[in-house]
Design an enzyme around this catalytic site. Structure first.
Site, PDB file in Angstrom:
ATOM      1  N   THR A 484      -7.937  29.426  33.973  1.00 58.53           N
ATOM      2  CA  THR A 484      -8.496  28.084  33.850  1.00 58.53           C
ATOM      3  C   THR A 484      -9.679  27.824  34.776  1.00 58.53           C
ATOM      4  O   THR A 484     -10.474  26.933  34.523  1.00 58.53           O
ATOM      5  CB  THR A 484      -7.390  27.072  34.178  1.00 58.53           C
ATOM      6  N   LEU A 646     -14.704  18.271  37.638  1.00 56.82           N
ATOM      7  CA  LEU A 646     -14.857  19.044  38.872  1.00 56.82           C
ATOM      8  C   LEU A 646     -15.828  20.204  38.690  1.00 56.82           C
ATOM      9  O   LEU A 646     -16.550  20.570  39.618  1.00 56.82           O
ATOM     10  CB  LEU A 646     -13.484  19.570  39.325  1.00 56.82           C
ATOM     11  N   PRO A 648     -18.173  21.449  35.254  1.00 59.98           N
ATOM     12  CA  PRO A 648     -18.395  21.314  33.816  1.00 59.98           C
ATOM     13  C   PRO A 648     -18.275  22.632  33.054  1.00 59.98           C
ATOM     14  O   PRO A 648     -17.939  22.631  31.869  1.00 59.98           O
ATOM     15  CB  PRO A 648     -19.819  20.770  33.712  1.00 59.98           C
ATOM     16  N   GLU A 721      -5.016  20.653  28.627  1.00 60.65           N
ATOM     17  CA  GLU A 721      -4.316  20.557  27.349  1.00 60.65           C
ATOM     18  C   GLU A 721      -4.893  19.474  26.443  1.00 60.65           C
ATOM     19  O   GLU A 721      -4.512  19.371  25.281  1.00 60.65           O
ATOM     20  CB  GLU A 721      -2.828  20.286  27.611  1.00 60.65           C
TER      21      GLU A 721
HETATM   22 MO1  MOS Z   1       1.761  23.865  30.030  1.00 59.05          MO
HETATM   23  S1  MOS Z   1       2.666  23.955  28.196  1.00 59.05           S
HETATM   24  O1  MOS Z   1       2.813  22.894  30.970  1.00 59.05           O
HETATM   25  O2  MOS Z   1       1.676  25.426  30.653  1.00 59.05           O
END
Ligand code: MOS
Length: 762
Positions: A484, A646, A648, A721
């Site tokens: 991420t 934080l 882009p 998410e």
């Molecule tokens: Mo997320 S489904 O809480 O990794």
């Protein structure tokens, strides 16, 4: 492309420093050069290799298990079955009393002759090589006493029960006003039932563990999203104190929710390594992951919307029936978002479960909203058409002033702005509200949109930050980076706080010896770990200033600390300044260190007083071949309101990933369950279809930035998410607009579309 639009009333708290800059991933070079070490790659010369043998039935008992031949096979060191596996606690009840126990309960393996689901581990073979272990596993003969399993959902809704709570601790039901009466009396109605299939996370990196015992302590190199959960869960399973378990997970090849709790690879590697007194590696194969690493359950959803002729919602009803494992309940919070999205005086949401003989369902990217908004935001599109209203105008007309069920104000909410800005940029005015009217050659062209909402969470976290006499900053947290961008964002936060360049900061993550965080999950990672680090940096600055002011050796002795700043590698105090490295070198040659924490959970003052969510609007353009029904994505746009952004670049990647999942949910992803034997049939990446590059069109992401001071000290909100929320519905609505065919059973494959395609088009 990405663009950030900052509001006119840009808060002074949105700084112009490193936070908010599109910094490239600091771990990028390690990853592209293959030097980032993933779970199965941790080298341990004396490691042995385990291979799991899974059950060939979905329900029943092992009557006989003959491992003699496997034990004699070349290279085999050990064969573990329920008859010789080390003692472990019982699995326990299907429902855990509290939310944390879901994550920390014992998950014993090979501890019973019972088979609860197809491909559940029945043996572990450990050999000198993986190949030898796998070959020997094929020599084990298992005789089962099979029982009849149940696997169907849609035909068994009458057997549904009401669980105590949904996932994340929400009430299963909510009821405001009189839904039945209001719905019956509404002049315009939609009553539509949607089906969403089983889905699997399929992170690129399979679940894998290397377990190494030293005395009575075990070190687990694995692929985990939340180290504290892994530590507690494995400790419960091994029946040892958590202090004797160390989890190491510096790099993770994706999780999507499938790496929040321990799975068989971790437990079996730890057990086998203990028995053999030797490090053991166990990985799940891609096929084994379909039964043993969680899934999103199949669901049936009934959405009922009643409106006045002017488009004001008089009644909102969202009923969800979901399959659940019989031995461990999981109730996805599929209708919970509907409690906060649109205004209406009469409201009803309910979650029901139907037990099946499968492994437990797990959290999967945006649990709740992902399947829930897929259905609900299609129903809103259906209502707009019935009313003859524009889908965006319908949503704006039902924008609530406060949270419609909790009655508290929103912390910040810019859903309407996201929809308006999206409409302008996407060229929404070119959409023809009558389906099937835009044609280019054989292609029918359609536009669709959907809203996105997702709760903003924060989890308790602590960070430690240190500075040495060379001005180098090191931060430690047990946080993870599952792809991420956590390493990068935390680097930016420390660098900006202490006024040093990014290159002077080293962030170390993924070791349970580091201060505890909530890990990566629920889109809370950046906000929670980032806030803790922000607080830790504040504490470190206090220490530095105190030393600078009070130490005889300091160039800033007796300076006035009011208005102090840390900028450009300097400390500026009371009109004087000193190089940070020089200052630390003179006042604290051994360096200084501080910790900082942020409280989590929903008991905080701002959480109970405000409704906190991230928002967005997704737009999609599709082309449908009028002869074959083949669907092609043409372009997408996502306009996102998730507080302060934080970074882009990493934020954009998250939204691109979410939209790509939206394409999967709308068009491709489906795990097919064989109702005769209870196994997932298409259990590999050849047959479980996820969008690949040629399925993914031009995607645009725009952030409508704002500072949400109620959310956390950084002003950011979770967005990992958010990208998938409503994304699939925008595509489904575009397909309807292109063709006039409404498919309510996902994914929308061409076989479902073809029979309804207008004859005039052929
Ligand atoms: Mo997320 S489904 O809480 O990794």
């Amino acid at each position: 492309m990405t663009e950030i639009m900052t509001p006119q009333n840009r808060s002074s708290e949105i700084s112009n420093g490193l936070i908010g800059q599109p910094i490239a991933r600091v771990d990028g070079p390690l990853k592209v050069t293959g030097r980032a070490t993933y779970a199965y790659e941790h080298a341990m010369n004396e490691a042995a290799y385990g291979y799991i043998l899974g059950a060939a039935i979905a329900k029943g008992r092992i009557v006989e298990i003959d491992s003699a031949e496997a034990e004699q096979a070349p290279g085999v060191l050990h064969v573990m079955t329920y008859r010789n596996a080390p003692a472990q606690p019982e699995f326990g009840p299907a429902v855990t009393p509290t939310v944390p126990e879901v994550f920390t309960r014992a998950r014993p393996m090979l501890n019973s002759d019972r088979v609860r689901f197809y491909d559940e581990p029945v043996a572990l073979v450990v050999s000198e090589t993986l190949e030898a272990a796998r070959a020997a596993a094929g020599l084990i003969r298992v005789r089962y006493e099979e029982e009849r399993g149940v696997f169907d959902l849609p035909d068994r809704l009458a057997e549904a029960y009401t669980p105590g709570r949904t996932n994340a601790g929400f009430e299963t039901d909510s009821a405001i006003g009189d839904f039945d009466r209001a719905f019956a009396a509404s002049p315009v109605k939609v009553d539509a039932t949607y089906r969403t299939p089983y889905q699997h996370h399929n992170p690129m990196e399979p679940h894998a563990t290397l377990a190494v015992w030293s005395g009575d302590e075990v070190t687990i190199y694995t692929s985990a999203q939340t180290l504290a959960n892994f530590r507690a869960g494995l400790a419960s399973t091994l029946d040892i104190p958590p202090e004797r378990v160390r989890i190491v997970s510096p790099f993770i090849g994706g999780g999507f929710g499938s790496k929040l709790i321990v799975h068989p690879d971790t437990v079996l590697a730890a057990l086998a390594a203990k028995v053999l007194r030797r490090p053991v590696k166990v990985a799940l194969t891609r096929q084994q992951m379909f039964a043993n690493a969680g899934h999103r359950a199949e669901m049936v959803q009934q959405v009922r919307l009643g409106a006045d002729r002017d488009g004001r919602l008089t009644s909102i009803g969202h009923d969800v029936w979901s399959a659940t494992s019989g031995f461990e309940e999981f109730c996805e919070q599929t209708a919970v978002f509907a409690r906060s999205l649109y205004a209406s005086p009469n409201r009803l949401t309910r979650h029901r479960l139907v037990p099946v003989d499968l492994n437990r369902g797990e959290w999967m990217r945006s649990p709740g909203e992902a399947p829930g908004m897929l259905a609900f935001e299609c129903a809103m599109d259906e209502l707009a058409e019935r009313l003859g209203h524009d889908p965006i105008e319908l949503r704006i007309r039902n924008e609530p002033a406060d949270d419609p069920e909790r009655g508290v104000p929103f912390s910040t909410r810019n859903l309407v702005a996201c929809m308006r800005e999206g409409a302008r940029r996407f060229g929404w005015e070119r959409r023809n509200p009558t389906p099937g009217r835009i044609r280019e050659g054989r292609n029918l062209i359609g536009y669709g949109m959907a809203a996105a909402i997702r709760p903003n969470y924060i989890g308790a976290a602590t960070a430690r930050v240190a500075i040495d006499a060379n001005g180098r900053v090191t931060a430690h947290l047990d946080m993870t980076d599952i792809g991420t961008g956590t390493y990068t964002i935390l680097t930016q936060i420390a660098a900006e706080n202490l006024g040093v360049p990014v290159a002077a900061v080293k962030v170390e993550l993924g070791d349970s010896r580091f201060p505890r965080t909530a890990g990566s999950g629920g889109s809370w990672g950046a906000a929670s770990a980032g806030s803790a680090l922000h607080v830790a940096c504040g504490a470190l600055k206090e220490k530095i200033m105190e030393a600078a002011r009070s130490d005889d050796r300091s160039p800033l002795r007796d300076a006035d600390i009011a208005g102090a700043s840390f900028v450009g590698g300097e400390v500026r105090l009371g009109g004087r300044s000193a190089k940070l490295a020089d200052l630390i070198g003179s006042v604290a040659p051994d360096g200084l260190e501080a910790t900082g924490s942020i409280a989590g959970g929903r008991n905080t003052e701002t959480y109970s007083s405000y409704s906190q969510h991230s928002y967005g609007a997704h737009f999609a353009e599709v082309a449908v071949d009028c002869d074959t029904g083949e669907i092609r994505m043409r372009r997408t746009l996502s306009v996102i309101g998730a507080g302060r952004i934080l970074n882009p670049k990493t934020a954009r990647s998250q939204i691109l990933g979410g939209m790509t999942w939206g394409i999967g949910a709308a068009l491709m992803e489906e795990t097919v369950l064989d109702p005769r034997y209870g196994h997932f049939v298409n259990r590999d990446l050849a047959e479980y279809h996820v969008p690949v590059n040629s399925d993914v069109p031009e995607m645009e992401v725009v952030f409508l930035e704002e500072y949400d001071g109620k959310a956390n000290p950084l002003g950011s909100k979770g967005l990992g998410e958010l990208g998938v929320c409503g994304a699939g519905a925008a595509i489904a609505n575009a397909i309807y607009n292109a063709t006039g065919v409404r498919v309510r059973e996902f994914p929308i494959t061409l076989d479902k579309l073809l029979p309804g395609l207008p004859a005039t088009a052929i």
